[in-house]
Write an enzyme that holds these catalytic residues in place. Structure first.
Site, PDB file in Angstrom:
ATOM      1  N   CYS A   1       0.829  -1.203   0.000  1.00 22.74           N
ATOM      2  CA  CYS A   1       0.000   0.000   0.000  1.00 22.74           C
ATOM      3  C   CYS A   1       0.865   1.255   0.000  1.00 22.74           C
ATOM      4  O   CYS A   1       1.980   1.262   0.512  1.00 22.74           O
ATOM      5  CB  CYS A   1      -0.903   0.018   1.228  1.00 22.74           C
ATOM      6  SG  CYS A   1      -1.943  -1.441   1.403  1.00 22.74           S
TER       7      CYS A   1
ATOM      8  N   LYS B   1       5.403  -4.042  -5.638  1.00 25.04           N
ATOM      9  CA  LYS B   1       6.820  -3.774  -5.874  1.00 25.04           C
ATOM     10  C   LYS B   1       7.620  -3.859  -4.591  1.00 25.04           C
ATOM     11  O   LYS B   1       8.690  -4.446  -4.549  1.00 25.04           O
ATOM     12  CB  LYS B   1       6.973  -2.386  -6.501  1.00 25.04           C
ATOM     13  CG  LYS B   1       8.405  -1.984  -6.815  1.00 25.04           C
ATOM     14  CD  LYS B   1       8.962  -2.806  -7.949  1.00 25.04           C
ATOM     15  CE  LYS B   1      10.332  -2.346  -8.378  1.00 25.04           C
ATOM     16  NZ  LYS B   1      10.907  -3.244  -9.386  1.00 25.04           N
TER      17      LYS B   1
END
EC number: 2.6.1.16
Length: 608
Positions: A2, A603
């Site tokens: 997030c 990522k």
């Protein structure tokens, strides 16, 4: 994972929040939202899917507040729906959260017994209602957050704003990174420097257990014991150009093509061109002569860089190396010899499992080296020594240029180890350095295979399964190739040591199975050819990546042979990574997937 951003501004902040969230898209997300203080009341706009959906909501229902928080959500607790999207809010407080609250069940049961009604499936709502309950009981916002934080277990970064107070924002960190940005009459909160790049060039990173009270003119930081502390202010240069695709269709394509340049920059940091010697950018606080074993720990693609480095350290320095997946290493209580060396590899420098493994190794008394792309990251700050890669920001979720820059750093470190231990002569070092100096040019040559690979990708895109094979340093690259393909094309792929073919994978070979063989002409080439013959005998479709000599000597007919430039055998993974990445990329483009943000992936994995 997030992404979090917060702004205490002087002008309406909704558009700025969205622009900042766009800079966090690389982290991966499935919904997004913002909340602002409209007068004395909190207002939210949230949307499932990409940020363009949130922008449409804001066009239809604008927000004009000058205090706000924003969030991109990567679902952990609860499905990716608008209802579960952040920010979560009551009439009194709004919150954004990155991480996992481990004791959410017991806290939820406690709150429900006291009459709290929950409206989402998320663990974040527990934090919201803890703070809201404390506010209802008469606590001021700062005290309410302080008391709530004391109840939480897990990994979290949090941002809060409060109804009725236009000059207050609170942030907290326990695990996932959180940065403060300093402006002129404005203050910012963000998951990383990239998020804050358009607003400020001065940031501070909170440390684990820290929480901060922000106003437009101040940042008061407290540690986990409630003591006011100072954290270093750092200048950074995360400009808007860093997230521009230039003329490329995807960030991944851009980053593949940037590799000759950024690998060259990394090489220049680690090699003295005048003397043709390895020259590390920092003095190591240990002598390789005293090291008896190296442990390399990482996750995903970074672990395959470590696997390649294992071959280099063992060959150049005659040092035994163990390569561990960080999520396993951190829990198996591996016996480490005090004074030995542990290397931790992470693009972001925030990978939760790798960070936990680092802390374990430090407690065991070993020397620690971090190979990271973000020198201000937590792993960098907590390691004894930092060896930076110079890849620049990598936006595509599937790592490309960070991987090859990691290999360049590790190759130089392995040569330095071999020289220090007397295993490499001056002549040996010079020869190896010559091989490294050629890598950027050879990578440029490798990029000329793109049209051939683009055609090949049409064949791969028809497949249900793909097998990758390699020997020696090409084995970890086979693992990496399989990972790349399944990450972004969603085609099932597996990588194996070629010698393991007959121990199981050969059962899968038939006329529909493409087999990518990574085989530069080296001392095990003939062994690999025998494995290719086994594939051919069963009708498998061979895709051979080799050099001119290998193409000439291969006695097995291939569907396609991708001829690579001749080069030093030791360092082929850095150059052969290019066609491996291009094959995954073009296959994914044909499949129509979201190349830069593949489904379910993040990522920067800042939680377990």
């Amino acid at each position: 994972m997030c992404g979090i951003v917060g702004i205490l501004g002087r002008e309406p902040v909704a558009e700025q929040l969205v622009d900042s969230l766009k800079r966090l898209e690389y982290r991966g997300y499935d919904s997004a939202g913002v909340a602002t203080l409209e007068g004395r009341h909190l207002e939210r706009r949230r949307a499932e899917g990409k940020l363009k959906n949130l922008e449409k909501r804001l066009e239809a229902e604008p927000l004009k507040g000058t205090t706000g928080i924003g969030h991109t959500r990567w679902a952990t607790h609860g499905k990716p729906t608008v209802n579960n999207a952040h920010p979560h809010a009551t009439e009194r407080v709004a919150v954004v959260h990155n991480g996992i609250i481990e004791n959410f069940r017991e806290l939820r049961e406690e709150l429900e017994k006291n009459g709290t009604v929950f409206h989402t499936e998320t663990d974040t709502e527990i934090v919201l209602h803890l703070v809201d309950d404390l506010l209802t009981r008469g606590n001021k916002p700062v005290e309410a957050v302080k008391l709530a934080l004391a109840r939480l277990r897990g990994a979290f970064a949090l941002g809060f704003i409060f109804a009725g107070d236009n000059d207050l924002m609170i942030g907290a960190r326990n695990g996932p990174p959180l940065a403060i940005g300093y402006g002129d009459g404005e203050m910012y909160l963000g998951s990383d420097a990239i998020a804050l790049g358009p607003f400020t060039d001065t940031i501070s990173y909170l440390e684990d257990g820290d929480w901060v009270v922000l106003t437009r003119n101040s940042a008061t930081i407290f540690d986990k014991d409630g003591h006011a502390v100072q954290r270093e202010k750092i200048k950074h240069a995360a400009s808007t150009s860093l997230v521009d695709k230039a003329n490329y269709r995807h960030f991944m394509a851009k980053e593949i093509h940037e590799q000759p340049e950024v690998v060259g920059h990394t090489l220049a940091r680690y090699v003295d061109m005048a003397t043709e010697r390895v020259s590390l950018p920092v003095k190591l606080p240990f002598d390789f002569k005293n090291i008896q074993r190296i442990n390399i720990t990482a996750c995903g693609t970074a672990s395959y860089a470590g696997f390649v480095a294992k071959y280099w350290f063992e060959r150049f320095a005659r040092l035994p190396v163990e390569v561990d997946v960080a999520s396993e290493f951190r829990y198996r209580e591996a016996p480490l010899r005090k004074g030995d060396l542990a290397i931790f590899i992470s693009q972001s420098g925030e990978t939760a499992d790798t960070l936990a493994a680092l802390r374990y190794a430090k407690a065991e008394g070993v020397h620690t080296v971090a190979v990271v792309n973000v020198p201000t990251s937590t792993i960098a700050r907590e390691s004894e020594t930092v060896l930076p890669t110079l890849a620049g920001p990598e936006i595509g979720v599937a790592s490309t240029k960070a991987f090859t820059c990691q290999l360049m750093v590790l190759a130089n470190l392995a040569i330095a180890a071999g020289k220090a231990r007397g295993e490499l002569s001056d002549e040996d070092e010079t020869k190896l350095v010559h091989g490294l100096v050629e890598i950027p040019r050879l990578m440029s040559d490798a990029l000329t295979t793109e049209l051939q690979i683009e055609k090949l990708a049409r064949e791969i895109a028809k497949s249900r399964d793909v097998l990758y094979l390699g020997r020696g340093t090409s084995f970890p690259l086979a693992l990496e190739g399989a990972l790349k393909l399944k990450e972004i094309s969603y085609i099932h792929a597996e990588g194996y040591a070629a010698g393991e073919l007959k121990h199981g994978p050969i059962a899968l070979i038939d006329e529909t199975m493409p087999v990518v063989v990574i085989a530069p002409y080296d001392r095990v080439f003939e062994k690999t050819v025998s494995n290719m013959q086994e594939v051919a005998a069963r009708g498998g479709k061979i895709i051979l990546m080799t050099d001119a000599k290998g193409a000439e000597e291969a006695t097995v007919e291939s569907l396609v042979t991708i001829v690579m430039p001749d080069m030093a055998a030791a360092f082929t993974p850095m150059v052969y990574a290019v066609p491996v990445q291009l094959l995954a990329y073009h296959t994914a483009v044909i499949m129509g997937t979201d190349v830069d943000q593949p489904r379910n992936l993040a990522k920067s994995v800042t939680v377990e």
